[in-house]
Scaffold this motif. Structure first.
Motif, PDB file in Angstrom:
ATOM      1  N   LEU A 275     136.098  58.038 -86.465  1.00  0.00           N
ATOM      2  CA  LEU A 275     137.165  58.037 -87.406  1.00  0.00           C
ATOM      3  C   LEU A 275     136.843  57.413 -88.898  1.00  0.00           C
ATOM      4  O   LEU A 275     137.232  57.946 -89.859  1.00  0.00           O
ATOM      5  N   THR A 276     136.183  56.340 -88.832  1.00  0.00           N
ATOM      6  CA  THR A 276     135.817  55.573 -90.055  1.00  0.00           C
ATOM      7  C   THR A 276     134.810  56.575 -91.016  1.00  0.00           C
ATOM      8  O   THR A 276     135.340  56.637 -92.321  1.00  0.00           O
ATOM      9  N   LEU A 281     134.904  59.505 -96.081  1.00  0.00           N
ATOM     10  CA  LEU A 281     134.729  60.565 -96.939  1.00  0.00           C
ATOM     11  C   LEU A 281     136.059  60.737 -97.901  1.00  0.00           C
ATOM     12  O   LEU A 281     135.769  61.247 -99.008  1.00  0.00           O
ATOM     13  N   GLY A 282     136.944  60.520 -97.428  1.00  0.00           N
ATOM     14  CA  GLY A 282     138.135  60.544 -98.309  1.00  0.00           C
ATOM     15  C   GLY A 282     137.959  59.375 -99.374  1.00  0.00           C
ATOM     16  O   GLY A 282     138.559  59.652-100.357  1.00  0.00           O
ATOM     17  N   GLU A 283     137.707  58.274 -99.277  1.00  0.00           N
ATOM     18  CA  GLU A 283     137.256  57.317-100.050  1.00  0.00           C
ATOM     19  C   GLU A 283     136.316  57.930-101.021  1.00  0.00           C
ATOM     20  O   GLU A 283     136.494  57.483-102.343  1.00  0.00           O
ATOM     21  N   GLY A 287     135.898  58.275-105.421  1.00  0.00           N
ATOM     22  CA  GLY A 287     134.661  57.461-105.943  1.00  0.00           C
ATOM     23  C   GLY A 287     134.486  56.034-105.558  1.00  0.00           C
ATOM     24  O   GLY A 287     133.704  55.158-106.087  1.00  0.00           O
ATOM     25  N   ARG A 288     134.805  55.899-104.290  1.00  0.00           N
ATOM     26  CA  ARG A 288     134.715  54.481-103.549  1.00  0.00           C
ATOM     27  C   ARG A 288     133.657  54.577-102.269  1.00  0.00           C
ATOM     28  O   ARG A 288     133.800  55.302-101.419  1.00  0.00           O
ATOM     29  N   SER A 289     132.675  53.825-102.484  1.00  0.00           N
ATOM     30  CA  SER A 289     131.629  53.842-101.209  1.00  0.00           C
ATOM     31  C   SER A 289     131.512  52.503-100.697  1.00  0.00           C
ATOM     32  O   SER A 289     132.225  51.608-101.238  1.00  0.00           O
ATOM     33  N   GLY A 290     131.418  52.470 -99.447  1.00  0.00           N
ATOM     34  CA  GLY A 290     131.047  51.175 -98.536  1.00  0.00           C
ATOM     35  C   GLY A 290     130.302  51.163 -97.512  1.00  0.00           C
ATOM     36  O   GLY A 290     129.531  52.391 -97.466  1.00  0.00           O
ATOM     37  N   THR A 302     135.934  48.903 -90.761  1.00  0.00           N
ATOM     38  CA  THR A 302     136.097  50.316 -90.895  1.00  0.00           C
ATOM     39  C   THR A 302     136.902  50.200 -92.289  1.00  0.00           C
ATOM     40  O   THR A 302     137.233  49.204 -93.073  1.00  0.00           O
ATOM     41  N   VAL A 303     137.258  51.452 -92.922  1.00  0.00           N
ATOM     42  CA  VAL A 303     137.847  51.365 -94.073  1.00  0.00           C
ATOM     43  C   VAL A 303     139.501  50.753 -94.281  1.00  0.00           C
ATOM     44  O   VAL A 303     140.044  50.935 -93.133  1.00  0.00           O
ATOM     45  N   GLY A 304     139.448  49.779 -94.984  1.00  0.00           N
ATOM     46  CA  GLY A 304     140.815  49.258 -95.117  1.00  0.00           C
ATOM     47  C   GLY A 304     140.807  47.948 -94.204  1.00  0.00           C
ATOM     48  O   GLY A 304     141.796  47.073 -94.450  1.00  0.00           O
ATOM     49  N   ALA A 305     139.808  47.694 -93.746  1.00  0.00           N
ATOM     50  CA  ALA A 305     139.866  46.445 -92.728  1.00  0.00           C
ATOM     51  C   ALA A 305     139.177  45.162 -93.723  1.00  0.00           C
ATOM     52  O   ALA A 305     138.545  45.284 -94.700  1.00  0.00           O
ATOM     53  N   LYS A 306     139.654  43.983 -92.949  1.00  0.00           N
ATOM     54  CA  LYS A 306     139.126  42.899 -93.880  1.00  0.00           C
ATOM     55  C   LYS A 306     137.801  42.765 -94.053  1.00  0.00           C
ATOM     56  O   LYS A 306     137.090  42.932 -92.889  1.00  0.00           O
TER      57      LYS A 306
END
Length: 309
Positions: A275-276, A281-283, A287-290, A302-306
């Motif tokens: 899911l992450t 890929l949406g992020e 232009g945002r990489s993580g 995961t995306v958006g987690a603390k």
């Protein structure tokens, strides 16, 4: 509701409990369990029950994540096409699950290219260089600062197959020429007529690489980051262990010039990691990489987690 941090802690606890169970049930220790007192046996039984409860909780979390994934990712990749690139150790189950989730996110699957053992062994570097130099699409230029095999191949595949704003896509004949030349050199593999231009690239690898894998992790890492820079974005994802040592994700996370170019996910063998990946890929489109997961160098589960502390 179970938080992402509790989910990660549960996973760690499960592995510790399983390790304890194996330790107690083997060899010298196993022979002496028969001599334990009733109280000791009760303690062991309680630990085993806790292990089973934690395992059930993890399975429940995976089922929950799988059930809600489609709702979370709906329309996330709308009007976007995704090219999948796999290493020889990528798990088929991971690849199939991710392709399904791309479709559920309203994205389009643009084909799958498999990297070969011949390529990763990097024993034909001079041959690869010749093939690349002879396969550059008309009007395109590869970055002169890229001299290693992974970066040069990623750059060629990028200009031939990937779309980026302000970048003129290669013609169909140029794409086919490059792909056939690389396949003829046994550097990649793909079924005829299945590869289309794509907006995003998703590179799927396996787990931790062995100590005798040489520079394979470097090659895959640099290929993934270079392709992502030629696309609207991209992600390099792997199984548990893929962020350790010289494995591809570990290489990416140890080099800021690479980690700023491509997202990494180190637990794609779990529902949360899959899911992450789609969320990441949406992020990337923005232009945002993580760096996501539970392995070394992950900044959040995961995306958006603390962010991890």
């Amino acid at each position: 509701m179970i938080t992402m941090r509790q989910h990660a802690i549960s996973l760690i606890a499960v592995f510790l409990a399983l390790a304890l169970g194996l330790f107690l049930g083997s060899g010298f220790i196993g022979d002496r369990v028969n001599a334990l007192t009733g109280t000791d046996r009760d303690k062991i039984g309680n630990l085993e029950n806790e292990r089973d409860d934690l395992a059930a909780q993890v399975n429940s979390n995976d089922s929950f994540t799988s059930a809600i994934a489609g709702r979370i990712t709906a329309n996330l990749l709308k009007d976007q096409s995704v090219l999948v690139v796999t290493t020889p150790d990528a798990a088929e189950a991971d690849v199939d699950a991710l392709k399904t989730m791309v479709n559920d996110a309203d994205g389009t699957f643009a084909g799958q290219i498999g990297l070969t053992h011949e390529l990763l062994g990097d024993q034909s570097a001079s041959k690869l260089r010749t093939v690349i130099d002879q396969s550059i699409p008309a009007g395109a230029q590869l970055r002169i600062e890229y001299t290693d095999s992974g970066s040069r191949l990623g750059d060629l595949l990028g200009v031939a197959l990937l779309n980026r704003e302000g970048q003129k896509p290669a013609s169909g004949s140029d794409r086919e020429t490059a792909l056939q030349a690389l396949r003829g050199g046994e550097f990649i593999d793909y079924p005829d007529g299945t590869i289309k231009p794509a907006d995003l690239v998703l590179v799927v690898t396996g787990g931790e690489m062995s100590e005798d894998s040489g520079a394979q992790g470097q090659l895959v890492a640099r290929l993934a980051s270079t392709m992502a820079m030629r696309a609207q974005g991209g992600a390099l994802v792997g199984r548990t262990g893929s962020a350790d040592g010289g494995s591809p994700i570990g290489v990416i996370r140890s080099d800021p010039s690479l980690s700023n170019a491509v997202t990494t996910v180190d637990d794609v063998n779990q529902e949360m990691g899959r899911l992450t990946t789609i969320m990441a890929l949406g992020e990337e489109l923005d232009g945002r990489s993580g760096a996501y997961g539970t392995g070394p160098g992950a900044t959040a589960i995961t995306v958006g987690a603390k962010p991890a502390e």
